[in-house]
Design an enzyme around this catalytic site. Structure first.
Site, PDB file in Angstrom:
ATOM      1  N   ASP A  44      30.648  40.893  37.485  1.00 13.33           N
ATOM      2  CA  ASP A  44      31.202  40.652  36.157  1.00 13.33           C
ATOM      3  C   ASP A  44      30.145  40.072  35.226  1.00 13.33           C
ATOM      4  O   ASP A  44      29.159  39.474  35.664  1.00 13.33           O
ATOM      5  CB  ASP A  44      32.372  39.667  36.238  1.00 13.33           C
ATOM      6  CG  ASP A  44      33.656  40.309  36.730  1.00 13.33           C
ATOM      7  OD1 ASP A  44      33.709  41.546  36.786  1.00 13.33           O
ATOM      8  OD2 ASP A  44      34.591  39.564  37.062  1.00 13.33           O
ATOM      9  N   LYS A  66      33.654  43.137  31.784  1.00  8.90           N
ATOM     10  CA  LYS A  66      34.621  43.421  30.716  1.00  8.90           C
ATOM     11  C   LYS A  66      34.644  42.203  29.807  1.00  8.90           C
ATOM     12  O   LYS A  66      34.987  41.103  30.234  1.00  8.90           O
ATOM     13  CB  LYS A  66      36.008  43.691  31.291  1.00  8.90           C
ATOM     14  CG  LYS A  66      36.073  44.894  32.206  1.00  8.90           C
ATOM     15  CD  LYS A  66      37.474  45.144  32.717  1.00  8.90           C
ATOM     16  CE  LYS A  66      37.905  44.098  33.722  1.00  8.90           C
ATOM     17  NZ  LYS A  66      37.094  44.121  34.958  1.00  8.90           N
ATOM     18  N   MET A 180      41.411  32.386  28.892  1.00  3.87           N
ATOM     19  CA  MET A 180      41.204  33.406  27.846  1.00  3.87           C
ATOM     20  C   MET A 180      42.010  33.096  26.590  1.00  3.87           C
ATOM     21  O   MET A 180      42.678  33.967  26.031  1.00  3.87           O
ATOM     22  CB  MET A 180      41.546  34.803  28.392  1.00  3.87           C
ATOM     23  CG  MET A 180      40.628  35.246  29.515  1.00  3.87           C
ATOM     24  SD  MET A 180      41.151  36.772  30.323  1.00  3.87           S
ATOM     25  CE  MET A 180      42.453  36.162  31.419  1.00  3.87           C
TER      26      MET A 180
END
Length: 267
Positions: A44, A66, A180
């Site tokens: 990641d 991502k 997030m």
């Protein structure tokens, strides 16, 4: 068991490995062993160079990160790549920030690999919420403040607040840890206050947990309503009375507790 069976048949395999929040010394021994045995590592964007340095030198490293509002790999493409490499007989490590099973899309990857009968192992990692609690010296379930802890994401597929039981999220007896949540922080604060959570509820906004550049911003829930979080890197938001002592140590004035006994202030 799946790993040894795959080895006997000469087939490839995939291991989902939790890289932790960033600091290499928070990796488990099992994670290091998996990285040392890998032929290919799909990592990641949030995995640190310090962590990648512990992988087998000969292993091929491929970035499949991502990131919100940036050019990123699609999950379907990552699934297809894992399947392709495993069918070539490769030992694949899918290296994920934090813990694979906490907002890491591990369920989707496990399901895709299962359809192709590809063996999967899972190595847990330290999720950011636990690393943050340790860094701050805060018990997320301090018995005088919180009888539970809840991990949520504040980012849906559409980039908006997800459809959650927000009344349950606004429970004063539960510590809320939000992953997030950088872009949706004002909407998050507004929704929680609509559900009855006090505007004076303590909040901490954390950046780059466990890393040298880590930053903590104590504030109240009403402050979060007007916050503009522009700093690069992962953002974690902690909400609840267990964080009141964090603000006290910074010298920032805070209102009286809403749901707990006073906590001792560290010297």
């Amino acid at each position: 068991m799946q790993r040894h069976e795959a080895s006997r048949q000469g087939r490839g395999q995939v291991t989902l490995v939790g890289a932790g929040p960033g600091a290499a010394d928070l990796l488990t021994l099992r994670a290091v062993r998996a990285m040392q045995a890998a032929d290919v590592i799909l990592f990641d964007a949030l995995v640190s160079t310090e962590v990648l340095d512990l992988a087998r030198r000969e292993a091929k490293r491929m970035l499949v990160g991502k990131r919100g509002h940036r050019v990123s790999c699609r999950q379907e493409d990552i699934n297809a790549l894992m399947i392709k490499l495993a069918k070539q007989g490769k030992r694949v490590v899918r290296l994920k920030s934090g813990d694979p099973m906490i907002f890491g899309r591990a369920g989707e990857e496990i399901a895709a690999l299962a359809v192709e009968n590809i063996p999967v192992d899972i190595v847990p990692g330290v999720t950011a919420a636990l690393a943050a609690a340790s860094d701050l010296g805060v018990s997320l379930t301090h018995r005088d403040c919180a009888q539970g802890v809840k991990f949520i994401t504040a980012h849906s597929r559409k980039g908006e607040l997800p459809d959650l039981d927000w009344c349950a999220c606004a429970d004063v007896a539960t510590t809320l840890v939000v992953y997030m949540g950088g872009r949706t922080a004002p909407a998050l604060a507004n929704r929680l206050m609509e559900e009855g959570l006090s505007p004076t509820t303590p909040v901490v906004v954390l950046h780059d947990v466990s890393l040298p550049g880590a930053n903590c911003q104590p504030m109240s829930l009403s402050d979060l309503l007007h916050a503009v979080i522009e700093r690069e890197g992962p953002v974690l938001i902690g909400i609840g009375d267990v964080f009141r002592d964090v603000a006290a140590r910074t010298g920032i004035a805070t209102p009286p507790p809403t749901n707990c006994l006073p906590l001792a202030v560290a010297n």
